[in-house]
Design a protein around this motif. Sequence first.
Motif, mmCIF file in Angstrom:
data_model
loop_
_atom_site.group_PDB
_atom_site.id
_atom_site.type_symbol
_atom_site.label_atom_id
_atom_site.label_comp_id
_atom_site.label_asym_id
_atom_site.label_seq_id
_atom_site.Cartn_x
_atom_site.Cartn_y
_atom_site.Cartn_z
ATOM 1 N N TYR A 289 -12.827 17.937 -43.386
ATOM 2 C CA TYR A 289 -11.452 17.692 -42.927
ATOM 3 C C TYR A 289 -11.438 16.608 -41.838
ATOM 4 C CZ TYR A 289 -9.393 21.911 -45.193
ATOM 5 O OH TYR A 289 -8.935 22.856 -46.073
ATOM 6 N N LYS B 17 -12.246 13.091 -43.250
ATOM 7 C CA LYS B 17 -11.120 12.559 -44.027
ATOM 8 C C LYS B 17 -9.932 12.241 -43.116
ATOM 9 C CE LYS B 17 -12.675 12.050 -47.934
ATOM 10 N NZ LYS B 17 -12.615 10.758 -48.620
ATOM 11 N N GLY C 296 -6.871 15.582 -42.006
ATOM 12 C CA GLY C 296 -7.827 15.687 -43.105
ATOM 13 C C GLY C 296 -7.497 16.847 -44.032
#
Length: 479
Positions: free
Chosen positions: A154, A157, A177
């Motif tokens: 997470y 991203k 994320g």
Amino acid sequence: MPDAPAAPAAPSRKLLFAFVVAALAAVAFAVMWLFGNISERKAEAKASFVRLAEMTEETVDPSVWGRNFPRQYDSYRRTVDVERTKHGGSEAFQKLDDDPRWKELFKGYAFGVDYREERGHAYMLSDQDMTERVKNFKQPGSCLHCHASVVPAYRKKGVEAGAPAGPEHAREQLMKGFEVVCAMPYGEARKLVDHPITCLDCHDPATMALRVTRPGFLDGIAAFAASDDAAHHMPSVERWRKGSRAQPYDPNESASRQEMRSFVCGQCHVEYYFAGEKKRVTYPWHKGLKAEQIEAYYDEVGWKDWKHGISGAATLKAQHPEFETWSQGIHARSGVSCADCHMPYKREGAMKVSDHHVRSPLLNAARACQVCHHETDEEMKTRVETIQDRTRALMTRAEDATLDLVHEIEAAAKDGTSEADLAKPRAMHRKAQWRLDFVAAENSMGFHAPQETARILGEAIDYARQGHADAIRARAAKR
Ligand code: HEC
Ligand code: HEC
Ligand code: HEC
Ligand code: HEC
Ligand code: HEC
């Protein structure tokens, strides 16, 4: 005055002297033993917190944490064990074979194809890969929220999607994320993770304090705090309600240690749905944690999980509402947490260790219950099974009642009853099935809140029978 028997003075004094010497020696020995024991304990306590391996926000591999905390790691690894109890346990049998009524109750939905008893944490990622619900149906990255150690993915991203870098922006990265990964196809998102739940998901690597890492829970508990529902023994939620409410409620800022001992589990053992095009994992607690409050939220946002394959009703699928059900029971009200029963302390040498072999407490009743209840292991099991057998019997009636309704709607539709006349029986099907499934999908078979569970099943039977009568009337009028 009668003569007291003359005491043989000399031998008695000798005896007394010998006794005093022995007593002093015993005290000295006890002091030395105690001191030795304490310093040994201190040494052991220290040793287990000496960092033999470095743990960071990136350390997903639990064996690295295990070098610092071998006892917790050893018990964590035992979640691979497979042992069944009367109504639970960790054998992943097919629930649809166990009670074939559910093949019809889930008609037209992925759960009608593959739905198993859950098992230990070690299997959460592989079981998700293997289920027909993933292999034969298109699923989003949202599924990984509760089945993998997904936090580093997470954050990564999140930064890629524009959240500011650096540890002080961890929360923004996490939330950003999370949105990105939820919206990805399952196969793509799956490449970002490689572990089921690990230490990182519940512990801060710097301090080892408990923490909530799941965006779904952070959003959900904040929404719940802002609702009007009672918060049994969530003192920090009550405090927030009385405060300025300027910032959303945040468990990582406000919750007590005892609350966290349930919140870390509430990260995943909850009802959820995927909201909107981006499939955001959402806990529907905006009106409260009770079954009918969640239903009211779903009604308001116009949510259905699927169109029922026999009745045509806009049906809801309930998913493991352990946290919600527990919150309505006497244990939550008395401040007893999930970890109290599912991760009881055990002694290892002179250390008190939380049992990370998370499993059915009935496989461990002596430690899980006897801290507070002074009955035998057998007696505690019998009390649980009595509650569970009663719940199971009432649940069977609710299943039969709901299926009677489903079949009556089917027959009425075949006879050409109008859509308008079928609307009410279908609405009753939605209500009955939601309540029935809320209990069926909850994994304690009524134990977490016996009376609340019976109340919900009572309502399920009532709605099913009301709908059944409506459907019979509609069909008769048509003829
Ligand atoms: C007072 C003790 C107690 C508390 C508190 C408690 N549980 Fe349970 N839980 C049980 C018992 C007993 C069972 C039934 C186990 C069985 O049938 O084998 C159970 C069953 C379960 C199961 C299914 C286990 C299985 O083997 O099938 C899950 C999952 C679960 N609980 C999660 C939770 C969560 C999450 C919380 C907190 C929100 C919680 N429990 C709070 C005692 C407790
Ligand atoms: C909110 C957290 C959460 C999300 C999101 C989630 N799961 Fe689960 N899942 C759980 C929990 C908790 C259990 C164990 C309790 C149970 O099985 O009832 C579980 C159990 C399972 C199981 C084993 C038992 C069974 O149902 O056969 C499978 C397979 C599974 N999930 C697949 C999925 C798939 C596919 C998705 C995405 C559509 C998904 N999960 C999304 C929390 C979640
Ligand atoms: C599902 C959440 C969860 C996961 C995953 C988890 N823990 Fe824990 N851990 C807990 C809870 C709850 C406690 C009790 C904390 C308390 O009462 O303050 C705890 C306590 C501890 C403690 C403090 C001493 C003790 O035993 O009470 C250590 C050390 C620890 N865990 C290590 C680990 C390690 C190492 C891992 C990974 C192998 C791990 N934990 C994974 C929930 C978790
Ligand atoms: C990251 C999500 C997540 C968290 C956090 C989590 N669980 Fe689970 N839990 C699951 C999933 C998923 C399964 C089912 C795995 C499977 O069937 O493959 C499961 C299974 C279980 C089981 C069944 C074990 C068995 O042997 O049958 C129990 C009991 C349980 N969890 C209790 C807890 C408790 C108590 C906590 C908090 C200390 C907790 N869980 C935290 C996701 C989670
Ligand atoms: C941390 C303390 C604690 C633990 C651990 C605990 N309980 Fe309880 N239990 C309570 C309290 C407090 C009550 C409420 C009754 C009271 O106040 O005397 C209660 C009530 C109950 C009741 C009556 C429930 C009802 O709805 O009327 C049952 C049954 C029960 N416990 C079983 C268990 C079992 C089985 C376990 C272990 C899996 C367990 N408890 C673990 C504290 C605990």
